[in-house]
Structures are given as structure tokens and as C-alpha cells.
Write an enzyme that holds these catalytic residues in place. Structure first.
Site, mmCIF file in Angstrom:
data_model
loop_
_atom_site.group_PDB
_atom_site.id
_atom_site.type_symbol
_atom_site.label_atom_id
_atom_site.label_comp_id
_atom_site.label_asym_id
_atom_site.label_seq_id
_atom_site.Cartn_x
_atom_site.Cartn_y
_atom_site.Cartn_z
ATOM 1 N N HIS A 128 0.865 -1.183 0.000
ATOM 2 C CA HIS A 128 0.000 0.000 0.000
ATOM 3 C C HIS A 128 0.910 1.244 0.000
ATOM 4 O O HIS A 128 2.027 1.192 0.514
ATOM 5 C CB HIS A 128 -0.832 -0.038 1.292
ATOM 6 C CG HIS A 128 -1.884 1.003 1.412
ATOM 7 N ND1 HIS A 128 -1.612 2.270 1.884
ATOM 8 C CD2 HIS A 128 -3.212 0.973 1.146
ATOM 9 C CE1 HIS A 128 -2.736 2.966 1.905
ATOM 10 N NE2 HIS A 128 -3.716 2.208 1.456
ATOM 11 N N ASP A 205 3.133 -4.820 7.874
ATOM 12 C CA ASP A 205 1.904 -4.031 7.762
ATOM 13 C C ASP A 205 0.740 -5.003 7.899
ATOM 14 O O ASP A 205 0.457 -5.779 6.983
ATOM 15 C CB ASP A 205 1.891 -3.316 6.400
ATOM 16 C CG ASP A 205 0.548 -2.652 6.105
ATOM 17 O OD1 ASP A 205 -0.397 -2.835 6.888
ATOM 18 O OD2 ASP A 205 0.467 -1.949 5.079
ATOM 19 N N GLN A 208 -4.581 -5.373 6.882
ATOM 20 C CA GLN A 208 -5.613 -6.258 6.320
ATOM 21 C C GLN A 208 -5.552 -7.662 6.910
ATOM 22 O O GLN A 208 -6.305 -8.534 6.493
ATOM 23 C CB GLN A 208 -5.465 -6.342 4.785
ATOM 24 C CG GLN A 208 -5.586 -5.021 4.072
ATOM 25 C CD GLN A 208 -7.015 -4.470 4.039
ATOM 26 O OE1 GLN A 208 -7.973 -5.167 4.366
ATOM 27 N NE2 GLN A 208 -7.149 -3.211 3.657
ATOM 28 N N LYS A 231 -10.401 -0.853 10.528
ATOM 29 C CA LYS A 231 -10.594 -2.001 9.634
ATOM 30 C C LYS A 231 -10.977 -3.249 10.422
ATOM 31 O O LYS A 231 -11.229 -4.301 9.847
ATOM 32 C CB LYS A 231 -9.319 -2.261 8.832
ATOM 33 C CG LYS A 231 -8.994 -1.140 7.839
ATOM 34 C CD LYS A 231 -7.857 -1.551 6.950
ATOM 35 C CE LYS A 231 -7.187 -0.390 6.256
ATOM 36 N NZ LYS A 231 -8.015 0.220 5.225
ATOM 37 N N CYS A 369 -4.817 2.494 -3.629
ATOM 38 C CA CYS A 369 -3.559 3.002 -3.037
ATOM 39 C C CYS A 369 -2.407 2.011 -3.252
ATOM 40 O O CYS A 369 -1.530 1.871 -2.387
ATOM 41 C CB CYS A 369 -3.703 3.328 -1.559
ATOM 42 S SG CYS A 369 -4.905 4.608 -1.249
#
Ligand code: C6P
Length: 411
Positions: A128, A205, A208, A231, A369
């Protein structure tokens, strides 16, 4: 794809999400944009309401009752998050504004301490923008070099290429756990092991990943792990940076201000201990409480149930969408989370998104993104349906019918 088992009552769960009962353009809302942000259960909304109606106060500052109650609640929230990701210490959990805030914190503080001219930072093709741009900025400032792990056409990292990129110059490896655009679940445990063997630090990261799969930072053995509250059924404007105690202790502070100091004189300031050293100013207090409430909610359902159910939704949607002529799925990794990105020959994804929105269905279209990833596939963007545990197969059926209707109009 293998069969999965779970124990989860979707109809009961849906009752907890007020927004799922509204209409959009005269149709019942079907919300398939969970990758962008998830919806919030009543249990989270109630915590936010109660806080502002009965508990609002600043933390770590007052001796009065409200301030002490708010401080206790905020620090309890930190412990809830610590347990959820299995961090060894609660002070390894730093509250930030979100994944973007967490990555920028590491780029700034870790960058100051550890990156010099000629050093190398490795990212991947499927990052991202928030895990690309901070490193580009750092590399520009420090004259360091950014290297990129390539992927295959299914959207899987080329691990042999990754091994080739690692060298004594590698100071940091940072990759996404789950791709927001492709759904690929990356082999982060293996990546971390390889990076460590090469003497590099690792940031994952997890934006998600945390909403959809069990994350155990001690088992992973990563140095840093970043994620966002919004999220994972919590509020916007709050997120987490996990960092190993010994590493965080060695890093300089990120921002200066209240709460991150021990003493201040005009001659010299000394800094507070973890986690406060990295939490300057009044934080998003209610955000922290809401995030803890979201975690309590997820724990009640059970992350393994969530994962198994979403896996079934993904398989169901994938099989159905494949039957539509002209559809091309972008992201066909063997190991995938509940993200379905697709294109239809000759049609711009945003046209699909606009038409099915008229039928009450929310999906995301565009580059998500991840522009360099779009360039890798030589496409302008995708249409993306991303599922959460409150979605149903019936909603997928309606989505498929709406998609077929949209394609008839557009082709
Ligand atoms: N992806 C999406 O629709 P923030 O904005 O800081 O909460 O999260 C940024 C971010 C970082 N990494 C990954 C893998 C992400 O997916 C995101 C956010 C959203 O896919 C908005 S672009």
C-alpha cells in the site's frame, strides 16, 4: 480450495450492526467494502457514546476521579490489545492514528537511528502507498536504497528473488501481511526468519490481516507490527504500532510534546518510558476504548470462526464470479484472505461500481492506493469486493446478479 468449518451465527451477528439495516438507493445495503473500512457493532458504538456522556476526561494528567477512570480504561484497553496480538509487554503496544501513523513513526524514529547512506530497505510490489512513500522519503533524505520484491502473475511474492535481494546492506524488510488489493496472505513468518538471518529488522503491515486472521507477534518474531482500528470493527483515527521492547527503548522519540517527557527545562528534556515516549499529546482516548471493545467483540465470535467463515465466502464468490464471461480475477494466490479483485474485458471498473451502487451494493474501484501494483499488472485499477464476517452468501448472490445486470448495460 479446502473445506472449512466454523461456529458462527451470522443472522445474530448482523443484528449488532445498525448500519447493515439501512437502505441505499431504495435497496437493502450490501456492504462489500470492508477492506477500506469495516462497519461497527453496537457494542463499539455504545462504548463511544458512554464515554462522551459519562466518562470524558484527559488521561495521565489529573488526580480527579474522571481522569483516573479514563486513564485506567485507556491502559486496560492497551492490555486488551496486548493480549489480542500476544505481545510480551503492554508497553510494547503504542497507540497511533492508524497503520499510516505507525509506519511513519518507524520510518522517522528507526530511520534516524539505523539508516545511513548506502543502506538498503526492502519492500514488496504489493505494498500500500503508506508502506512505500515513507520509505521513499527516508531513502531520499538518507541516500539509502529502496529494493522491491517482485511477484508472479497470481500475486505471490517471489521468495527466491527476495532471498537474492537480502544482503549485509539490508537494514529493514517491510511487507504487508495481507494484500489489500490481491488478498494474498504473504508467508510473513518465513520472510521474518530470512530477514533476521541476514541481520535486518522487520516491520509487518498488518492492516488487512488483524481483522481476518490470528496474529501472534511473539510467534512471528517481527520487530514491528502495524494495524488500524477502523478495519477491525473499531473507530477511525486509532491504530497500533507493536514494537519489541528492547528495540523501542533504543529509538529516539517520534513527536515532541506533552506526555512523552519526564522533565523539561530550557536546557534539556528527558523522555518518558515506553509506551509514553512515543505518544506525545492527548491521544484518541475514546478510539482506544472503542478498539478494545471491537477486540472483545471479535474474541466473542472467535478469530478462527471468522477466518473459516470468510474463507467460505471468498470461495463461494470466486466460484460464482468465474462463471461470468469476460471476468478476470486479479490476485489468485494459493493463500488468500477475503478480497476479490476483478476486471471485466472492455469495461472500466468505476462504471461497474457506479451501477451496482444504484442497487445498494458498496464495492471499491480504482488503484486501492497500490499504484505500483497496478503498473505491475498493467491495469488502471480493479473492482474489489472485500468481505467481513457479517456478510452472507445471499448477499453474494445478489451482488452476482447485479454485476450481470451491470455488464448487460455496459457491454
Ligand atoms: N487500505 C483500502 O481500501 P490507514 O489508512 O492508515 O488506516 O491504512 C492504510 C493501509 C495500510 N496498509 C494496507 C495493507 C491497507 O490496506 C491500508 C488501507 C484501504 O484498501 C484504504 S486505501
Amino acid at each position: 480450495m479446502e473445506a472449512t468449518t466454523y461456529k458462527l451465527n451470522v443472522e445474530e451477528i448482523r443484528k449488532d450492526f445498525p448500519i447493515l439495516h439501512r437502505q441505499v438507493n431504495g435497496k437493502p445495503l450490501i456492504y462489500f467494502d470492508n477492506g477500506a473500512t469495516s462497519q461497527k457493532p453496537r457494542q463499539v458504538i455504545d462504548v463511544i457514546n458512554r464515554y462522551y456522556q459519562h466518562e470524558n476526561s484527559n488521561i495521565h494528567r489529573g488526580i480527579h476521579t474522571l481522569s483516573q477512570e479514563a486513564t485506567d480504561a485507556y491502559e486496560k484497553a492497551r492490555k486488551t490489545i496486548q493480549q489480542f496480538i500476544n505481545a510480551q509487554h503492554h508497553h510494547e503496544v503504542i497507540f497511533t492514528s492508524g497503520t499510516t501513523g505507525s509506519v511513519n513513526l518507524v520510518a522517522s524514529s528507526f530511520g534516524k537511528k539505523h539508516i545511513q547512506a548506502g543502506d538498503e530497505i526492502i519492500i514488496s510490489t504489493m505494498e500500500h502507498h503508506s508502506n512505500i512513500v515513507p520509505w521513499q522519503m527516508l531513502c531520499e533524505e538518507k541516500k539509502a536504497i529502496l529494493k522491491v520484491i517482485p511477484i508472479n502473475d497470481k500475486g505471490e511474492l517471489l521468495m527466491e528473488e527476495f532471498k537474492r535481494l537480502l544482503s549485509p546492506k539490508t537494514k529493514l524488510v517491510t511487507v504487508t501481511h495481507v494484500s489489500n488489493t490481491l488478498g494474498t496472505i504473504n508467508p510473513v513468518k518465513e520472510i521474518i526468519k530470512l530477514a533476521k538471518a541476514a541481520g535486518a529488522f522487520v516491520l509487518i503491515d498488518g492492516a488487512q490481516a488483524v481483522p481476518h486472521t490470528k496474529v501472534d507477534v511473539q510467534e512471528l518474531d517481527c520487530d514491528f507490527y502495524a494495524f488500524s482500528g477502523h478495519k477491525m470493527f473499531g473507530p477511525t483515527g486509532v491504530g497500533i504500532l507493536y514494537g519489541k521492547e528492547a528495540i523501542l527503548n533504543e529509538l529516539p522519540p517520534y513527536q515532541g510534546g506533552g506526555d512523552m517527557i519526564k522533565t523539561v527545562t530550557f536546557e534539556k528534556t528527558t523522555y518518558n518510558e515506553l509506551p509514553h515516549k512515543f505518544e506525545a499529546g492527548t491521544p484518541n482516548i475514546v478510539g482506544g476504548l472503542g478498539l478494545a471493545a471491537a477486540i472483545d467483540y471479535m474474541n466473542k465470535i472467535g478469530i478462527t470462526n471468522i477466518e473459516a467463515y470468510e474463507h467460505e465466502l471468498l470461495n463461494y464468490a470466486t466460484e460464482k464470479i468465474k462463471k461470468i464471461e469476460g471476468v478476470r480475477i486479479i490476485g489468485e494466490a494459493a493463500n488468500k484472505a477475503s478480497v476479490l479483485s476483478f476486471l471485466v474485458d472492455g469495461i472500466h471498473p468505476s462504471d461497474i461500481g457506479m451501477i451496482i451502487d444504484k442497487l445498494g451494493i458498496a464495492i471499491r474501484t480504482g488503484h486501492h492506493c497500490t499504484e505500483p501494483l497496478m503498473n505491475r499488472f498493467d491495469i488502471p485499477g480493479t473492482a474489489r469486493a472485500s468481505f467481513a464476517f457479517y456478510n452472507t452468501k445471499e448477499e453474494i448472490d445478489t451482488f452476482i446478479l447485479a454485476l450481470e445486470r451491470a455488464l448487460k448495460m455496459l457491454l
